[in-house]
Scaffold this active site. Structure first.
Site, short mmCIF file in Angstrom:
data_model
loop_
_atom_site.label_atom_id
_atom_site.label_comp_id
_atom_site.label_asym_id
_atom_site.label_seq_id
_atom_site.Cartn_x
_atom_site.Cartn_y
_atom_site.Cartn_z
N TYR A 163 80.55 68.82 56.95
CA TYR A 163 79.33 68.95 56.36
C TYR A 163 79.29 69.16 55.00
CZ TYR A 163 74.18 70.45 56.83
OH TYR A 163 72.76 70.73 56.61
N LYS A 167 77.63 67.14 51.92
CA LYS A 167 76.40 67.30 51.20
C LYS A 167 76.72 67.59 49.63
CE LYS A 167 73.53 67.77 54.32
NZ LYS A 167 72.18 66.99 54.61
P1 NAP Z 1 66.84 68.44 62.92
O1 NAP Z 1 65.96 69.48 63.35
O2 NAP Z 1 68.32 68.55 63.91
O3 NAP Z 1 66.32 66.96 62.79
C1 NAP Z 1 67.26 66.00 62.42
C2 NAP Z 1 66.62 64.86 62.11
O4 NAP Z 1 67.45 63.91 61.58
C3 NAP Z 1 65.78 64.18 63.40
O5 NAP Z 1 64.72 63.57 62.84
C4 NAP Z 1 66.90 63.08 63.79
O6 NAP Z 1 66.24 62.20 64.43
C5 NAP Z 1 67.52 62.63 62.38
N1 NAP Z 1 68.51 61.88 62.53
C6 NAP Z 1 69.69 62.29 62.91
N2 NAP Z 1 70.83 61.12 62.81
C7 NAP Z 1 70.12 60.06 62.40
C8 NAP Z 1 70.40 59.02 62.19
N3 NAP Z 1 71.63 58.52 62.58
N4 NAP Z 1 69.39 58.06 61.60
C9 NAP Z 1 68.18 58.58 61.45
N5 NAP Z 1 67.87 59.72 61.61
C10 NAP Z 1 68.70 60.70 62.12
O7 NAP Z 1 67.50 68.99 61.46
P2 NAP Z 1 66.68 69.70 60.27
O8 NAP Z 1 67.30 71.18 60.14
O9 NAP Z 1 65.39 69.50 60.25
O10 NAP Z 1 67.55 69.13 58.98
C11 NAP Z 1 66.98 68.13 58.20
C12 NAP Z 1 68.07 67.94 57.13
O11 NAP Z 1 68.12 69.27 56.24
C13 NAP Z 1 69.34 67.67 57.06
O12 NAP Z 1 69.93 66.57 56.15
C14 NAP Z 1 70.17 68.83 57.42
O13 NAP Z 1 71.60 68.87 57.11
C15 NAP Z 1 69.34 69.63 56.06
N6 NAP Z 1 69.56 71.17 56.19
C16 NAP Z 1 69.38 71.83 57.05
C17 NAP Z 1 69.12 73.04 57.35
C18 NAP Z 1 68.71 73.98 58.36
O14 NAP Z 1 69.00 75.15 58.17
N7 NAP Z 1 68.04 73.37 59.09
C19 NAP Z 1 69.89 73.70 56.18
C20 NAP Z 1 70.38 73.00 55.00
C21 NAP Z 1 70.08 71.65 55.24
P3 NAP Z 1 66.10 62.02 66.08
O15 NAP Z 1 65.12 62.95 66.44
O16 NAP Z 1 65.63 60.70 66.51
O17 NAP Z 1 67.33 62.57 66.66
#
Ligand code: NAP
Length: 256
Positions: A163, A167
């Protein structure tokens, strides 16, 4: 005296948001719709959740469409961008938000988990951006590309080599593309969220969550809306002179 007027920040803009069915992507979709943008809501498997996001967008008077596309598949990304062009005639904002984790210490990390995380978080952003670049350039109206990175890409994370690599790669891609596209008034920026309450972080143990919280200067974990607010700003006209930047939304956890 100058009159105060309320202007929507993204009036008449078209935003494509990858991974908009849940978590941060969902909040971005709703926040951008609230500011007047038409939203292309992408998901990969969770159609029901994506439809609920569309309902939320429509509920606040916005418009949007739902498009299934796996960002790791080149043809799917072309389909996603074409859906924006076919339905709304243009694309102004691309948010590369889709992401996954497959955490494990390197000694135990399966090659498949390395590749899945790189393919989704980094190559996925490349695939969507590549599909969008020609339409962006042809329009000659500038544009916004916003990449969802992570503070883990800045500081690393034990058990997150895949990861962190994805990133950190996204940050290099952001800065290179910012230089390439600046002459066309297309800005490219990255957001580095810290700990945000979504399904991605829900899997962490309560002990780990508590110890993370203690390290956050603002004393709380973030909400998807905290991140979405920055996306709206970066996507707006107000941010026209900001490009190639990495901005953390982390309650002060990482300070440079
Ligand atoms: P999440 O709740 O797990 O949601 C992930 C989203 O990505 C879902 O809409 C999922 O679609 C979609 N997805 C996964 N694989 C995909 C693919 N191959 N093609 C298209 N869509 C795909 O994640 P989140 O926490 O909101 O994270 C969103 C972004 O923020 C990510 O890039 C993550 O790395 C980043 N981020 C998150 C955090 C945190 O603390 N949460 C921190 C830093 C960065 P489905 O619903 O169809 O599965």
């Amino acid at each position: 005296m100058e009159k105060r007027v309320t202007v929507l920040l993204l009036e008449d803009k078209v935003a494509v948001i990858s991974g908009a069915s849940r978590g941060i992507g969902r909040a971005i979709a709703v926040a951008c719709a609230r500011e007047g943008a038409a939203i292309v809501i992408n998901y990969t498997t969770n159609e029901k959740a994506a439809s609920e996001v569309l309902a939320a967008v429509e509920n606040i008077g916005g418009k949007g469409i739902v498009v299934q596309a796996d960002v790791t598949v080149v043809e799917d990304c072309e389909k996603l961008i074409n859906a924006a062009l076919d339905n709304f005639g243009k694309i102004d904002i691309l948010v590369n938000n889709a992401g996954i984790t497959r955490d494990n210490i390197m000694a135990r990390m399966k090659p498949a988990d390395w590749h899945a995380v790189i393919n989704t978080n980094l190559t996925g952003a490349f695939n969507c951006t590549k599909a969008a670049i020609r339409p962006f350039l042809k329009q000659k109206t500038g544009g916004r590309i916003i990449n969802m990175a992570s503070i883990i890409g800045l500081i690393g994370g034990a058990g997150q080599a895949n990861y962190a690599a994805a990133k950190a790669g996204l940050l290099g891609m952001t800065k290179s593309l910012a230089r390439e596209l600046a002459p066309r008034q297309i800005t490219v920026n990255a957001i580095a969220p810290g700990y945000i309450d979504t399904e991605m972080t829900a899997v962490l143990s309560e002990n780990l969550k508590e110890s993370i919280k203690k390290q956050i200067p603002l004393g709380r974990t973030g909400s998807p809306e905290d991140v979405a607010a920055l996306v709206v700003f970066l996507a707006s006209k107000q941010a026209a002179y900001i490009t190639g930047q990495v901005i953390a939304v982390d309650g002060g956890l990482v300070m440079n």
